[in-house]
Design an enzyme around this catalytic site. Structure first.
Site, PDB file in Angstrom:
ATOM      1  CG  HIS A 144     103.342  17.872   6.699  1.00  0.00           C
ATOM      2  ND1 HIS A 144     103.076  17.237   5.507  1.00  0.00           N
ATOM      3  CD2 HIS A 144     102.280  17.592   7.501  1.00  0.00           C
ATOM      4  CE1 HIS A 144     101.905  16.622   5.575  1.00  0.00           C
ATOM      5  NE2 HIS A 144     101.404  16.813   6.788  1.00  0.00           N
ATOM      6  CD  GLU A 145     102.578  16.819  11.222  1.00  0.00           C
ATOM      7  OE1 GLU A 145     101.468  17.228  11.616  1.00  0.00           O
ATOM      8  OE2 GLU A 145     102.693  15.855  10.446  1.00  0.00           O
ATOM      9  CG  HIS A 169      98.497  19.925   9.418  1.00  0.00           C
ATOM     10  ND1 HIS A 169      97.738  19.963   8.275  1.00  0.00           N
ATOM     11  CD2 HIS A 169      99.217  18.781   9.344  1.00  0.00           C
ATOM     12  CE1 HIS A 169      98.000  18.883   7.547  1.00  0.00           C
ATOM     13  NE2 HIS A 169      98.892  18.152   8.167  1.00  0.00           N
TER      14      HIS A 169
END
Ligand SMILES: [Zn+2]
Length: 351
Positions: free
Chosen positions: A301-302, A305
């Site tokens: 997820h991170e 980004h």
């Protein structure tokens, strides 16, 4: 509170509420600058007011209100007509629960003061506009299924900044340059020995999830793709493919730093313009290594980004919101960090 009764200087910079639009539940927003002209040592402070113009009580997700600490990009800012990028963090949170909402009674308003210059580069001289823009899944309730939106008109502020008009922002210049080539590897900041061991396992889990996702995207797309990214469309498929090539490549070949200093309740956060540093928080440590909302998945997820990988946003948090987004708005699903995480975790497994 009625801003027309305030000092005249505030009226110059007053931006009227936009009319109630479909999709905002009758919640309107206005932004008023405290002063219409600022010097180089002045903080850039605006007052944000949200008003419930409907006849029913309305809920709004606090993360998007600025009624607490600001932890999302909530404002659209331009300098001389050019967008000023948000420099704050992007998080991974759990899906919102009832306690994450602010209740606005019919006719009620709530106003907060917001300082903007630590989240946006406002050091360059120019004519700025500031408007509020909250766009999120679950904006008006936990069972909301589409992306809700509340926008204000724009307030104008002239800033005599520290840097001359027309200067390129340091932050932008940095973001435009490819990160310096450096050896792959994992570095730690503020992590205990046992945390370092746990993070090492989590990075390895994330690397295999990212490789698995990349390999899947090279084959026949089935229920797994559709569940998280929606109907199969050639353009969107290519975007998702490129995302996972970059995410996998980052885990395998880039220098990653994990910072364990965060004591907040979320899973983790990153600054999209600062690859490849990932800050892990409380929920990360209690998450399982693999599977839904796991340590490995949180790192995927991170990693998604960073502008240098997939530049994703957080449109919705949580599995059910992400699954709904794939159906209602696949273009946003392919830009949603949790959708990349759940696709990579693939739990329960789909083909
Ligand atoms: Zn996020």
């Amino acid at each position: 509170m009625n801003w027309n009764q305030k000092a005249s200087v505030a009226i110059i910079a007053f931006a009227a509420c936009s009319a109630a639009q479909a999709g905002n539940r009758g919640i309107t927003a206005s932004v008023a600058a405290e002063k219409a002209t600022l010097g180089k040592a002045d903080n850039v402070t605006v007052r944000l007011t949200l008003t419930n113009t409907s006849a029913q009580p309305q809920l709004i997700l606090k993360w998007h209100t600025a009624f607490g600490e600001i932890e999302e990009s909530l404002f659209e800012i331009t300098r001389d007509g050019v967008k000023v990028p948000y420099l704050g963090a992007h998080y991974k949170r759990g899906a919102p629960t009832a306690g994450d909402y602010y209740l606005l009674q019919p006719g009620a308003s709530h106003t907060v003061k917001v300082e903007l210059s630590d989240m946006y580069d406002m050091s360059i001289t120019g004519q700025y506009t500031v408007s509020y823009s909250a766009r999120s899944g679950n904006l008006f309730g936990t069972s909301e299924r589409s992306v809700g939106e509340v926008k204000s008109g724009a307030a104008s502020i002239w800033i005599d900044g520290r840097l001359p008009r027309g200067t390129q922002s340091d932050a932008l210049a940095k973001a435009a340059q490819p990160p310096a080539p450096a050896a792959a590897g994992l570095a730690f900041n503020k992590c205990t020995t046992s945390q370092q061991a746990t993070v090492t396992q989590a990075i390895s889990a994330a690397t295999s999830m990212a490789s698995g996702a990349d390999a899947y995207m090279g084959g026949n797309l089935g229920a797994r793709y559709v569940k998280w990214f929606g109907s199969v469309d050639a353009g969107r498929v290519n975007t998702v493919k490129a995302h996972f090539v970059a995410i996998k490549d980052a885990f395998q070949t880039k220098p990653i730093t994990v910072d364990c200093g965060c004591k907040k309740t979320y899973y983790a956060y990153v600054y999209p313009t600062q690859p490849y540093t990932i800050y892990v928080c409380k929920a990360f440590w209690t998450a399982p290594l693999t599977g839904t909302d796991s340590k490995g998945g949180t790192l995927v997820h991170e990693m998604s980004h960073f502008n240098a990988t997939a530049g994703t946003d957080d449109w919705v948090y949580g599995q059910s919101g992400a699954a709904s987004l794939a159906i209602s708005d696949p273009a946003k699903a392919i830009d949603n960090a949790d959708s990349h995480e759940y696709f990579s975790e693939n739990t329960p497994g789909l083909n």
